[in-house]
Write a protein that holds these residues in place. Structure first.
Motif, short mmCIF file in Angstrom:
data_model
loop_
_atom_site.label_atom_id
_atom_site.label_comp_id
_atom_site.label_asym_id
_atom_site.label_seq_id
_atom_site.Cartn_x
_atom_site.Cartn_y
_atom_site.Cartn_z
N ILE A 134 0.87 -1.07 0.02
CA ILE A 134 -0.19 -0.04 0.07
C ILE A 134 0.73 1.25 -0.05
CG2 ILE A 134 -1.69 1.35 1.28
CD1 ILE A 134 -2.87 -1.22 2.41
N LYS A 135 0.91 2.16 -0.90
CA LYS A 135 1.62 3.16 -1.22
C LYS A 135 0.56 4.43 -0.69
CE LYS A 135 4.17 1.30 -4.88
NZ LYS A 135 4.77 1.65 -6.41
N PRO A 136 1.38 5.47 -0.32
CA PRO A 136 0.68 6.74 -0.07
C PRO A 136 -0.24 7.26 -1.34
CG PRO A 136 2.85 7.03 0.51
CD PRO A 136 2.88 5.75 -0.24
N PRO A 137 -1.41 7.73 -1.10
CA PRO A 137 -2.33 7.99 -2.32
C PRO A 137 -1.98 9.23 -2.90
CG PRO A 137 -3.31 8.76 0.07
CD PRO A 137 -2.10 7.94 0.24
N LYS A 138 -2.15 9.18 -4.31
CA LYS A 138 -1.48 10.19 -4.97
C LYS A 138 -2.60 10.69 -5.96
CE LYS A 138 0.71 6.87 -8.09
NZ LYS A 138 1.69 6.56 -8.68
N THR A 139 -2.79 11.83 -6.57
CA THR A 139 -3.68 12.39 -7.46
C THR A 139 -2.89 11.95 -8.84
OG1 THR A 139 -2.53 14.56 -7.47
CG2 THR A 139 -4.37 14.24 -6.06
N TYR A 153 4.94 11.57 2.45
CA TYR A 153 4.47 11.26 3.60
C TYR A 153 5.36 10.66 4.54
CZ TYR A 153 -0.21 12.34 1.90
OH TYR A 153 -1.42 12.77 1.36
N ARG A 154 5.59 11.08 5.56
CA ARG A 154 6.67 10.74 6.57
C ARG A 154 6.59 9.52 7.29
NH1 ARG A 154 7.15 16.45 9.98
NH2 ARG A 154 4.89 15.95 9.48
N HIS A 155 5.32 9.14 7.64
CA HIS A 155 5.05 7.88 8.40
C HIS A 155 3.38 7.39 8.32
CE1 HIS A 155 2.82 9.68 11.61
NE2 HIS A 155 3.47 10.48 11.64
N CYS A 156 3.09 6.25 8.43
CA CYS A 156 1.74 5.98 8.48
C CYS A 156 1.38 5.11 9.71
CB CYS A 156 1.45 5.22 7.14
SG CYS A 156 2.28 3.53 7.20
N TRP A 216 -3.89 5.59 8.01
CA TRP A 216 -3.71 7.09 7.70
C TRP A 216 -2.22 7.36 7.49
CZ3 TRP A 216 -1.64 10.40 11.43
CH2 TRP A 216 -1.55 9.97 12.79
N TRP A 217 -2.03 8.50 6.74
CA TRP A 217 -0.88 9.16 6.58
C TRP A 217 -0.50 10.37 7.44
CZ3 TRP A 217 2.44 5.59 3.91
CH2 TRP A 217 1.82 4.45 3.29
N SER A 218 0.78 10.52 7.82
CA SER A 218 1.05 11.96 8.60
C SER A 218 0.38 13.11 7.54
CB SER A 218 2.28 11.88 8.87
OG SER A 218 3.18 12.08 7.76
N GLY A 219 -0.16 13.99 8.24
CA GLY A 219 -0.39 15.10 7.32
C GLY A 219 -1.83 15.04 6.63
N SER A 220 -2.26 13.80 6.69
CA SER A 220 -3.73 13.62 5.98
C SER A 220 -4.91 13.93 7.08
CB SER A 220 -3.83 12.20 5.77
OG SER A 220 -4.94 11.49 5.04
N HIS A 221 -6.08 14.03 6.13
CA HIS A 221 -7.38 14.32 6.84
C HIS A 221 -8.20 12.91 6.64
CE1 HIS A 221 -7.60 18.79 6.78
NE2 HIS A 221 -6.64 18.42 6.35
N ILE A 234 -5.22 14.61 10.85
CA ILE A 234 -5.13 13.45 12.06
C ILE A 234 -4.12 13.47 12.62
CG2 ILE A 234 -5.40 11.16 12.41
CD1 ILE A 234 -7.10 10.97 10.01
N LEU A 235 -3.90 13.64 14.06
CA LEU A 235 -2.80 13.59 14.74
C LEU A 235 -2.18 12.17 15.50
CD1 LEU A 235 -3.29 16.88 16.55
CD2 LEU A 235 -1.74 16.39 14.45
N CYS A 236 -3.61 11.54 15.82
CA CYS A 236 -3.49 10.29 16.73
C CYS A 236 -4.79 9.24 16.33
CB CYS A 236 -3.21 10.27 18.17
SG CYS A 236 -4.18 11.55 19.00
N SER A 237 -4.86 8.12 16.57
CA SER A 237 -6.01 7.25 16.59
C SER A 237 -6.05 6.12 17.22
CB SER A 237 -6.08 6.92 14.89
OG SER A 237 -5.01 6.15 14.54
#
Length: 596
Positions: A205-210, A265-268, A298-303, A330-333
């Motif tokens: 699974i890669k970070p989502p991209k447009t 993204y830096r982390h997931c 979820w990836w860092s910086g993502s909504h 999102i900051l934590c989950s």
């Protein structure tokens, strides 16, 4: 090996700072302390500790490999040793009767999978083999699902970060393990026979991209897009003059549009999800009861929370089955024990709790704190019965919100109920008092285990906001690295295992006592804590109902709506009453203002 019984002391004189931290007092005004028991000497360089779900075994990672201990006798039953190999993270789960799967990560970022059976440890697979040192991938996190059917690892290489999902061939491994055991029992065979274990299926699974070349105009035009997935991804772009990442594209200053390329993204962060009966992947019968059907990422910086099915084929790039959009970053989950609820801490001191059963937020709460969340976790999150977990009108759910400043909040939410927030701790005046570990104890009703940076271990009653007691090691030892203590909780044995090191100032220790020790505390042995112990329901009873088609899902929803009509009517009546009272108060205030 030394063994002592845990004891309660109300007359001992702990260190002054410990006495000052504990607010709980006996009727005589004496502070309650519970002493940890010195149970065993740990291997040199022990870095991590884990307990199997059934409470039978402990697994230890240290500077020469890993060891498996019997949790009741605290004796070593198996070792896998290799010089210069330092294990920094370890996990253990029960795969079959008397068969356990272990996952490890070493100090070089290499992840491995082991199997333990009949007092022997076998290496099954090296997850990220270093074929080229210059292009080696580093494992940032590695987790096994309950039952050992799946594994998820976060990997990094040359600045790129991605997630890999592993489908372990557990049935094949069990057959190969049986074959290996029979070969070892055959006296005609000389030496060990090298067995090639079945390979692991991997999907990435890669970070989502447009799409390349896509240009987004101003934010108001983004809202007109029909593709919901692309619309949600567009929310992850900063609209204050530049994209989310400096590597994600260039800003056209003339018209304010963004030319988007792949995001960086830096982390997931990921969570395993059990069947919930409403979304893709949930409606398929799972032969392994209690095994997950999806993973939430979820990836860092993502909504956005992205839900991926675990049934995807290895050679096909996974696409999200479900998107859970949020208004802020999102900051934590965290997920509840039954995984029906997903909680996300957002920027702006906002908490959102998603209900996977209904597909809608259970609650959105803005906590009145000018702080940033660092952790969210569920408290007493197990439903009292299977009916509570299946019902769309969920009972109250309690969560813990930890802020970076050290302030901790408890939040209680429920459908149709007013959210309730209470602050459990104040901002510490001294950094040494900062809480580094907050762990809910499933078998203790309303109690929270907290470790402070100064090494204090406190059991706090989150209901009445008081310290029940604190746990202290022997006078000659300190808790190892309080900022990141080496510990594990055994729910089955109702026991805390934690590592302690000798005090540098204590020179009268014997050779055995001068090394790291394993301290234990049996909660059932203390009358102070025993009254909080509760019996947990069988995890198999917490499985939510599974609907095989949309018609059954709708029927379930309508049935629950009919059953909850009285509760919803009362909620509407109470809300209308509060509105009338507020309107009347405003009218009276306006009349007084006009008269004056």
């Amino acid at each position: 090996m030394k063994t002592r019984m845990s004891r309660c002391s109300t007359k001992s004189t702990p260190e002054p700072e410990v006495l000052g931290a504990c607010k709980t007092e006996t009727p005589r005004g004496e502070t309650l302390t519970l002493q940890l028991s010195v149970s065993a000497q740990l291997p040199q360089g022990t870095n991590c500790l884990a307990c199997s779900e059934d409470g039978m075994y402990l697994s230890l990672g240290h500077s020469r490999g890993l060891s498996v201990w019997c949790a009741s006798s605290l004796s070593c039953v198996a070792e896998w040793l290799q010089d210069t190999l330092e294990i920094t993270n370890i996990q253990m789960c029960r795969m079959a009767e008397a068969v356990y799967l272990l996952s490890t990560v070493d100090d070089m970022g290499v992840a491995r999978v082991f199997i333990y059976h009949s007092e022997r440890i076998h290496l099954l697979s090296v997850i990220n083999v270093m074929e080229n040192v210059n292009k080696r991938s580093i494992c940032l996190a590695f987790e096994l699902s309950e039952g050992g059917l799946y594994g998820v690892a976060s990997l990094k290489c040359s600045g790129d970060v991605w997630l890999e999902i592993y489908h372990f061939p557990t049935q094949a491994w069990l057959k190969e393990l049986e074959k290996e055991s029979s070969n070892n029992q055959d006296q005609n065979l000389s030496g060990n026979v090298d067995l090639k274990w079945s390979p692991v299926e991997v999907s990435k699974i890669k970070p989502p991209k447009t799409p390349a070349g896509l240009t987004l105009q101003s934010p108001d035009k983004v809202l007109n897009k029909t593709d919901f997935y692309m619309h949600c991804l567009s929310l992850d772009i900063e609209t204050e003059g530049r994209p989310f990442s400096e590597q994600s594209g260039k800003t056209n200053a003339a018209n304010g549009s963004y030319s988007l390329t792949e995001f960086f993204y830096r982390h997931c962060t990921h969570h395993f999800l059990l069947p919930c009966g409403q979304f893709p992947g949930d409606n398929k019968t799972n032969s392994n009861r209690g095994s997950p059907v999806a993973v939430c990422v979820w990836w860092s910086g993502s909504h956005n929370l992205l839900q991926y099915s675990l049934k995807n084929k290895p050679d096909v790039e996974p696409i999200p089955d479900m998107i859970w959009p949020n208004a802020q970053e999102i900051l934590c989950s965290a997920v509840s024990t039954c995984t029906r609820f997903i909680a996300v801490g957002l920027k702006g001191a906002m908490l959102c709790v998603w209900d996977r059963q209904s597909g809608a937020p259970l609650a959105v709460v803005v906590v009145s704190a000018a702080d940033v969340f660092s952790k969210v976790q569920f408290l007493d999150d197990g439903p009292e019965s299977a009916d509570d977990c299946q019902s769309l009108t969920a009972a109250e759910v309690s969560l813990l919100l930890v802020c970076k400043s050290g302030i901790i909040h408890r939040v209680s939410v429920g459908r149709g109920k007013q959210p309730f927030t209470v602050q459990l701790t104040e901002r510490p005046k001294d950094n040494r008092d900062l809480i580094t570990v907050t762990a809910s104890v499933p078998f203790l009703q309303g109690l929270l285990l907290m470790v402070q940076r100064n090494g204090k271990i406190v059991l706090q009653d989150v209901t009445c906001q008081t310290n029940v007691c604190f746990l202290i090691p022997t006078a000659s030892h300190l808790i190892t690295t309080p900022c990141s203590p080496v510990y594990t909780l055994s729910t089955k044995q109702q026991t805390l295992f934690i590592q302690g090191d000798p005090k540098p100032s204590c020179s009268s220790l014997s050779e055995g006592e001068s090394q790291s020790q394993l301290f234990t505390f049996h909660f059932g042995d203390s009358d102070i804590v025993k009254k909080f112990i509760i019996s947990l329901p069988d995890s198999s009873q917490l499985q939510t109902v599974s609907c095989v088609n949309l018609e059954e899902s709708c029927n379930l929803y309508l049935e629950q709506r009919a059953l909850s009509v009285d509760e919803r009517h009362k909620s509407v009546t109470d809300t209308w009453k509060r509105l009338q009272e507020t309107a009347l108060a405003l009218q009276q205030e306006c009349s007084r203002s006009a008269a004056s």
